[in-house]
Design an enzyme around this catalytic site. Sequence first.
Site, PDB file in Angstrom:
ATOM      1  N   GLY A 107       0.799  -1.215   0.000  1.00 48.01           N
ATOM      2  CA  GLY A 107       0.000   0.000   0.000  1.00 48.01           C
ATOM      3  C   GLY A 107       0.834   1.267   0.000  1.00 48.01           C
ATOM      4  O   GLY A 107       1.782   1.402   0.775  1.00 48.01           O
TER       5      GLY A 107
ATOM      6  N   GLU B 252      -0.151  -3.160  -7.009  1.00 43.42           N
ATOM      7  CA  GLU B 252      -1.178  -3.219  -5.979  1.00 43.42           C
ATOM      8  C   GLU B 252      -0.943  -2.062  -4.999  1.00 43.42           C
ATOM      9  O   GLU B 252      -0.280  -2.232  -3.978  1.00 43.42           O
ATOM     10  CB  GLU B 252      -1.122  -4.553  -5.231  1.00 43.42           C
ATOM     11  CG  GLU B 252      -1.337  -5.783  -6.110  1.00 43.42           C
ATOM     12  CD  GLU B 252      -1.222  -7.086  -5.318  1.00 43.42           C
ATOM     13  OE1 GLU B 252      -1.254  -7.037  -4.069  1.00 43.42           O
ATOM     14  OE2 GLU B 252      -1.091  -8.147  -5.951  1.00 43.42           O
ATOM     15  N   PRO B 253      -1.469  -0.869  -5.291  1.00 51.06           N
ATOM     16  CA  PRO B 253      -1.189   0.294  -4.449  1.00 51.06           C
ATOM     17  C   PRO B 253      -2.063   0.405  -3.207  1.00 51.06           C
ATOM     18  O   PRO B 253      -1.975   1.370  -2.467  1.00 51.06           O
ATOM     19  CB  PRO B 253      -1.446   1.470  -5.392  1.00 51.06           C
ATOM     20  CG  PRO B 253      -2.523   0.963  -6.294  1.00 51.06           C
ATOM     21  CD  PRO B 253      -2.243  -0.503  -6.484  1.00 51.06           C
ATOM     22  N   GLY B 254      -2.947  -0.585  -2.997  1.00 53.39           N
ATOM     23  CA  GLY B 254      -3.736  -0.619  -1.776  1.00 53.39           C
ATOM     24  C   GLY B 254      -4.670   0.569  -1.626  1.00 53.39           C
ATOM     25  O   GLY B 254      -5.319   1.021  -2.564  1.00 53.39           O
ATOM     26  N   ARG B 255      -4.703   1.108  -0.403  1.00 47.97           N
ATOM     27  CA  ARG B 255      -5.658   2.162  -0.034  1.00 47.97           C
ATOM     28  C   ARG B 255      -5.477   3.448  -0.825  1.00 47.97           C
ATOM     29  O   ARG B 255      -6.353   4.317  -0.811  1.00 47.97           O
ATOM     30  CB  ARG B 255      -5.498   2.469   1.458  1.00 47.97           C
ATOM     31  CG  ARG B 255      -4.110   3.018   1.775  1.00 47.97           C
ATOM     32  CD  ARG B 255      -3.747   2.918   3.235  1.00 47.97           C
ATOM     33  NE  ARG B 255      -2.383   3.396   3.464  1.00 47.97           N
ATOM     34  CZ  ARG B 255      -1.299   2.655   3.289  1.00 47.97           C
ATOM     35  NH1 ARG B 255      -1.400   1.408   2.874  1.00 47.97           N
ATOM     36  NH2 ARG B 255      -0.101   3.144   3.524  1.00 47.97           N
TER      37      ARG B 255
ATOM     38  N   ARG C 227     -10.064   0.778  12.679  1.00 45.13           N
ATOM     39  CA  ARG C 227      -8.612   0.793  12.825  1.00 45.13           C
ATOM     40  C   ARG C 227      -8.118   1.899  13.768  1.00 45.13           C
ATOM     41  O   ARG C 227      -6.934   1.972  14.053  1.00 45.13           O
ATOM     42  CB  ARG C 227      -7.944   0.886  11.454  1.00 45.13           C
ATOM     43  CG  ARG C 227      -8.021  -0.460  10.721  1.00 45.13           C
ATOM     44  CD  ARG C 227      -7.099  -0.555   9.558  1.00 45.13           C
ATOM     45  NE  ARG C 227      -6.920  -1.953   9.161  1.00 45.13           N
ATOM     46  CZ  ARG C 227      -6.193  -2.346   8.119  1.00 45.13           C
ATOM     47  NH1 ARG C 227      -5.593  -1.447   7.355  1.00 45.13           N
ATOM     48  NH2 ARG C 227      -6.069  -3.626   7.827  1.00 45.13           N
TER      49      ARG C 227
ATOM     50  N   CYS D 217     -20.894   1.269  24.407  1.00 46.50           N
ATOM     51  CA  CYS D 217     -20.670   1.124  25.847  1.00 46.50           C
ATOM     52  C   CYS D 217     -19.198   0.932  26.200  1.00 46.50           C
ATOM     53  O   CYS D 217     -18.870   0.500  27.311  1.00 46.50           O
ATOM     54  CB  CYS D 217     -21.502  -0.036  26.403  1.00 46.50           C
ATOM     55  SG  CYS D 217     -20.992  -1.642  25.785  1.00 46.50           S
TER      56      CYS D 217
ATOM     57  N   TYR E 291     -10.554   0.529   4.248  1.00 50.97           N
ATOM     58  CA  TYR E 291     -10.490  -0.213   5.515  1.00 50.97           C
ATOM     59  C   TYR E 291     -11.305   0.438   6.634  1.00 50.97           C
ATOM     60  O   TYR E 291     -10.934   0.376   7.794  1.00 50.97           O
ATOM     61  CB  TYR E 291      -9.040  -0.399   5.960  1.00 50.97           C
ATOM     62  CG  TYR E 291      -8.209  -1.144   4.953  1.00 50.97           C
ATOM     63  CD1 TYR E 291      -8.405  -2.501   4.748  1.00 50.97           C
ATOM     64  CD2 TYR E 291      -7.259  -0.494   4.176  1.00 50.97           C
ATOM     65  CE1 TYR E 291      -7.661  -3.187   3.793  1.00 50.97           C
ATOM     66  CE2 TYR E 291      -6.511  -1.171   3.227  1.00 50.97           C
ATOM     67  CZ  TYR E 291      -6.722  -2.520   3.046  1.00 50.97           C
ATOM     68  OH  TYR E 291      -5.993  -3.196   2.101  1.00 50.97           O
TER      69      TYR E 291
END
Length: 455
Positions: A260, A309-312, A350, A381, A408
């Site tokens: 990423g 695949e550069p991800g986010r 996250r 809660c 994500y």
Amino acid sequence: MTGRSAGDIVGNAGPIRVDDDGLLRVEGRAAGDLAEEYGTPLYVTSEAQLRANVRRLRQAFESRWPRVTLLFATKSNANLAIRRVLVEEGVGGDCFGLGELTLSFRAGVAPELLVLNGSNKQPPELRAAIDAGVTINIDDPTELDLVAGLAEQLGRPADVCLRVLPFSYADPTTLERELAAIAADTSHDKWGMDRRTIVEVVPRALGSEWLRLRGLHLHVSRLRPTPEAFELAARLIATCIAELRDAFGWQPELLDFGGGFPHERDPESCAPSGSHAVGTPEEYAQAITSTLRSALAERSLEEPQLLLEPGRRLVSNATVLLTRVGVVKRLPTGSTTWANVDASTNHCPRVPLQGYYYEIVHATKGREAGDTEVSVVGPTCVIDLLGERPLPALAEGDLLAVLDVGGYAEVLSNQFNLLPRPATVLVAGDSCEVIRRRETIDDLLATQVVPARLA
């Protein structure tokens, strides 16, 4: 404590911006109007920002490497409409499991633009991949026999790449301290094969009539927000290719380069935006392509097609989470101002899991600097702390925006305390459409079954 204004953090240009009146806007729509029309909490995605992300990254790499295919990390955002936008931009996909494969097929992604990843792939997803012509990234020697057997059953050879652990080729004693630590870290060895294993697996793949060994796959996990680890991986994968060429006369036609890339505000670094250096797409492209080209040329190796695949990086900064302020509390004996909101860490998990630092801004007071340190908390809660941020004075009914939640967040969202998950809307210019409806309590209970004896 005096902080920055929303305008300072977001800026006044681009699809998501703060205007001269201090209003947060997503393309042609004011955040406040969207909240009124669709309710809160609400994920809001900018189609223009999605397209801009793709085009900038593609331009950065294609201007430096002749053959490049972008692969979207389907796991980062599994919304069909968002996937359709990326299909229109010609983006392929990196899939884990049958669910992500199915979503990609339904979105219209061409199978030849998909890869299937995973450390424990099961026959149903492998059959679907082989039958459609999806490339399978082999993760373990035992998987080779499984894929070959399924391919024989289906009567068509399977296209495969081998997932390499690039840092298994490193000599840590020759590296600066931080890169040496990265090279010595085996915490991500759940995926991929090391130097010794790759040499054993390649001749088996080449010798199978039911496998077409097309290339190699590597992945650089999120290690730092600048591209040094990617440069190291590029040098090491060239060493791997040279060894395979010398031993078996084989070179990859595909090199699937995963990992990423950050975007400008970089919440994954767990620090405020602007507090640290973050690599740009151009810097990542230059680091990877120049290092790889030089390392291949030194060994007289051919240049493969790059799958990235550069991800986010393609989606994260395209979505904001709008949330309405409820009770604002500061006890006479306390030192904390608590701003209760209707969003939750359920909607961006996250934060508690990995400490992500999402910028939180006022959606209608964008020209006012934050003058009060506020603990922004959700309704569950547990403490449910979205973040401690300097914000303008808050009152019940105010609207806040959590930035950069396109990757994500929604895909990891949950229903703790039986809280229905938010709707998602897609803004394109002045238009806005629901692309995921808000859940209801009935949705949450729909899959539960009470045995007749307890009814």
